[in-house]
Design a protein around this motif. Structure first.
Motif, short mmCIF file in Angstrom:
data_model
loop_
_atom_site.label_atom_id
_atom_site.label_comp_id
_atom_site.label_asym_id
_atom_site.label_seq_id
_atom_site.Cartn_x
_atom_site.Cartn_y
_atom_site.Cartn_z
N PHE A 185 35.47 43.01 27.31
CA PHE A 185 34.99 43.32 28.66
C PHE A 185 36.00 44.16 29.44
O PHE A 185 35.62 45.09 30.16
CB PHE A 185 34.69 42.01 29.41
N GLN A 186 37.28 43.83 29.27
CA GLN A 186 38.31 44.56 30.03
C GLN A 186 38.33 46.05 29.70
O GLN A 186 38.74 46.86 30.51
CB GLN A 186 39.69 43.94 29.78
N TYR A 189 34.63 47.44 31.49
CA TYR A 189 34.07 47.17 32.81
C TYR A 189 34.01 48.40 33.71
O TYR A 189 33.08 48.53 34.51
CB TYR A 189 34.77 45.97 33.49
N LYS A 213 31.43 41.12 36.71
CA LYS A 213 32.44 40.23 36.10
C LYS A 213 31.76 39.01 35.47
O LYS A 213 32.15 38.55 34.40
CB LYS A 213 33.43 39.79 37.17
N MET B 10 38.46 43.95 43.72
CA MET B 10 37.95 42.76 43.04
C MET B 10 38.80 42.46 41.80
O MET B 10 39.10 43.37 41.03
CB MET B 10 36.49 42.99 42.64
N ASP B 11 39.17 41.21 41.64
CA ASP B 11 39.87 40.77 40.44
C ASP B 11 38.87 40.74 39.29
O ASP B 11 37.91 39.98 39.31
CB ASP B 11 40.44 39.37 40.70
N MET B 12 39.08 41.60 38.28
CA MET B 12 38.13 41.67 37.17
C MET B 12 38.65 40.92 35.94
O MET B 12 38.11 41.06 34.84
CB MET B 12 37.85 43.13 36.80
N ASP B 14 41.90 40.70 33.79
CA ASP B 14 43.27 41.16 33.53
C ASP B 14 43.70 42.22 34.54
O ASP B 14 44.89 42.50 34.69
CB ASP B 14 43.39 41.78 32.13
N GLU B 15 42.73 42.84 35.18
CA GLU B 15 43.01 43.95 36.11
C GLU B 15 42.21 43.76 37.40
O GLU B 15 41.37 42.87 37.49
CB GLU B 15 42.59 45.28 35.48
N MET B 31 36.39 54.94 40.76
CA MET B 31 36.97 53.63 41.05
C MET B 31 38.42 53.66 40.59
O MET B 31 38.83 54.55 39.84
CB MET B 31 36.23 52.52 40.33
N LYS B 33 41.50 51.50 38.69
CA LYS B 33 41.89 50.34 37.88
C LYS B 33 43.33 50.02 38.26
O LYS B 33 44.19 50.90 38.17
CB LYS B 33 41.83 50.67 36.39
#
Lengths: 242, 89
Positions: A185-186, A189, A213, B10-12, B14-15, B31, B33
């Motif tokens: 996902f990371q 996203y 998320k 927004m906290d996704m 790990d990032e 956006m 990162k």
């Protein structure tokens, strides 16, 4: 004209200026009490026209002024996309295939080949169908994501008024060989954010990002590299069901 | 100094993801990162501030880091924002 539709099990009252929205929504009409109302005014159509003009200029395309009834359909869906955020639902650009009780979503920037690939699925699997070819709604129920058909379904207009559990989301890219692999996902996203309807208001953007998320909790993600061989559908299906 | 656009962060996992909002959503389609420190800096830049104030904020929050480490991280990130046209001095 005033009528009510049901999409993603959300009942939406629509007050439109033209009949085209009503015609578009024929398979989604309901007698249920609306959860919210969408009213269209002339200024909403002007907004869509100007947006289309800006996009054409940005992409260096010749701008042909779309007819107002068509622009109204866009305006209605834009308002729906904002309001459904209150119902654990959001709009993501992509094509969704339904097969064996599950939904498989393919997303990619325009022109990569979503339509071509989903057509391979229809050719390969006799029970496969297109739940929505362009702009499905994803809704969470008990933390599980469902892909929901809507009348807004791109140029081909392929859609079905049902919801299915979302099994996976597949990022489509072109490749020499057909190959599919799970992807974290990371890693993807930002692509998902790019393919998701982006509202203006900060609190709505927060909700949208939260839903994206949340997808990571119960949905699997894949990267599919594919060519124009119809076998790409079999490779994709087996990769997502291995 | 201040961010040119209004972002929501927004906290996704790990990032962190920073996405423009309100009328700025139409002006900046991308956006950002971010790692946790960059997200902290961006949050501070939502209001008019100075590099010294942001440095002091980071020094308090990341007390196990040296002045140099914080200064280096801050300058690098501010330069990136300037390069992308996202920061107003």
């Amino acid at each position: 004209m005033v009528f009510t539709i049901s999409i993603a099990n959300i009942h939406i009252g629509i007050n439109s200026l033209f009949d085209e929205v009503f015609d578009l929504c024929q398979d989604y009409l309901t007698e249920e009490k609306p959860d919210f109302f969408v009213h269209i005014e002339e200024k909403d159509i002007v907004f869509e026209r100007e947006k289309a003009r800006r996009e054409a200029a940005y992409e260096h395309r010749t701008f042909f002024v779309p007819p107002d009834p068509y622009l109204e359909t866009l305006a209605v869906y834009r308002k729906i996309a904002v309001n459904i955020l209150q119902f654990d639902a959001f709009l993501m650009h992509g094509a969704v295939i339904g097969l064996n009780g599950s939904a498989y979503m393919f997303t990619a920037p325009s022109g990569v080949g979503k339509t071509t690939h989903t057509n391979f699925w229809l050719q390969t699997f006799s029970d496969a169908f297109i739940l929505n070819g362009d702009k499905p709604i994803l809704r969470f129920e008990n933390k599980k994501a469902f892909a929901c058909g809507t009348p807004w379904a791109g140029k081909e207009g392929l859609n079905k008024n049902i919801s299915l559990p979302l099994k996976s989301i597949c990022i489509l890219t072109r490749g020499e060989q057909n190959e599919i692999a799970p992807i974290d996902f990371q890693a993807i996203y930002p692509i998902l954010i790019g393919q998701t309807f982006r509202p203006k208001a900060a609190e709505d953007v927060q909700k949208t990002l939260m839903y994206i998320k949340r997808l990571s909790e119960n949905t699997k993600f894949y990267l599919l590299k594919c060519n124009l061989d119809p076998n790409a559908a079999k490779v994709a299906f087996e990769g997502m069901n291995g | 100094m201040k961010l040119r656009f209004n972002f929501t962060i927004m906290d996704m996992g790990d990032e962190f993801a920073a996405v423009p909002v309100d009328e700025d959503a139409a002006k900046f389609h991308g956006m950002l990162k971010l790692n946790a420190v960059s997200a902290d800096i961006l949050e501070q830049l939502k209001e008019e501030t100075t590099p010294e104030k942001v440095h002091a904020y980071l020094k308090k929050k990341y007390s196990d880091s040296t002045d140099d480490e914080i200064g280096h991280t801050l300058v690098n990130f501010l330069n990136q924002l300037v390069h992308e046209g996202l920061l107003i001095y």
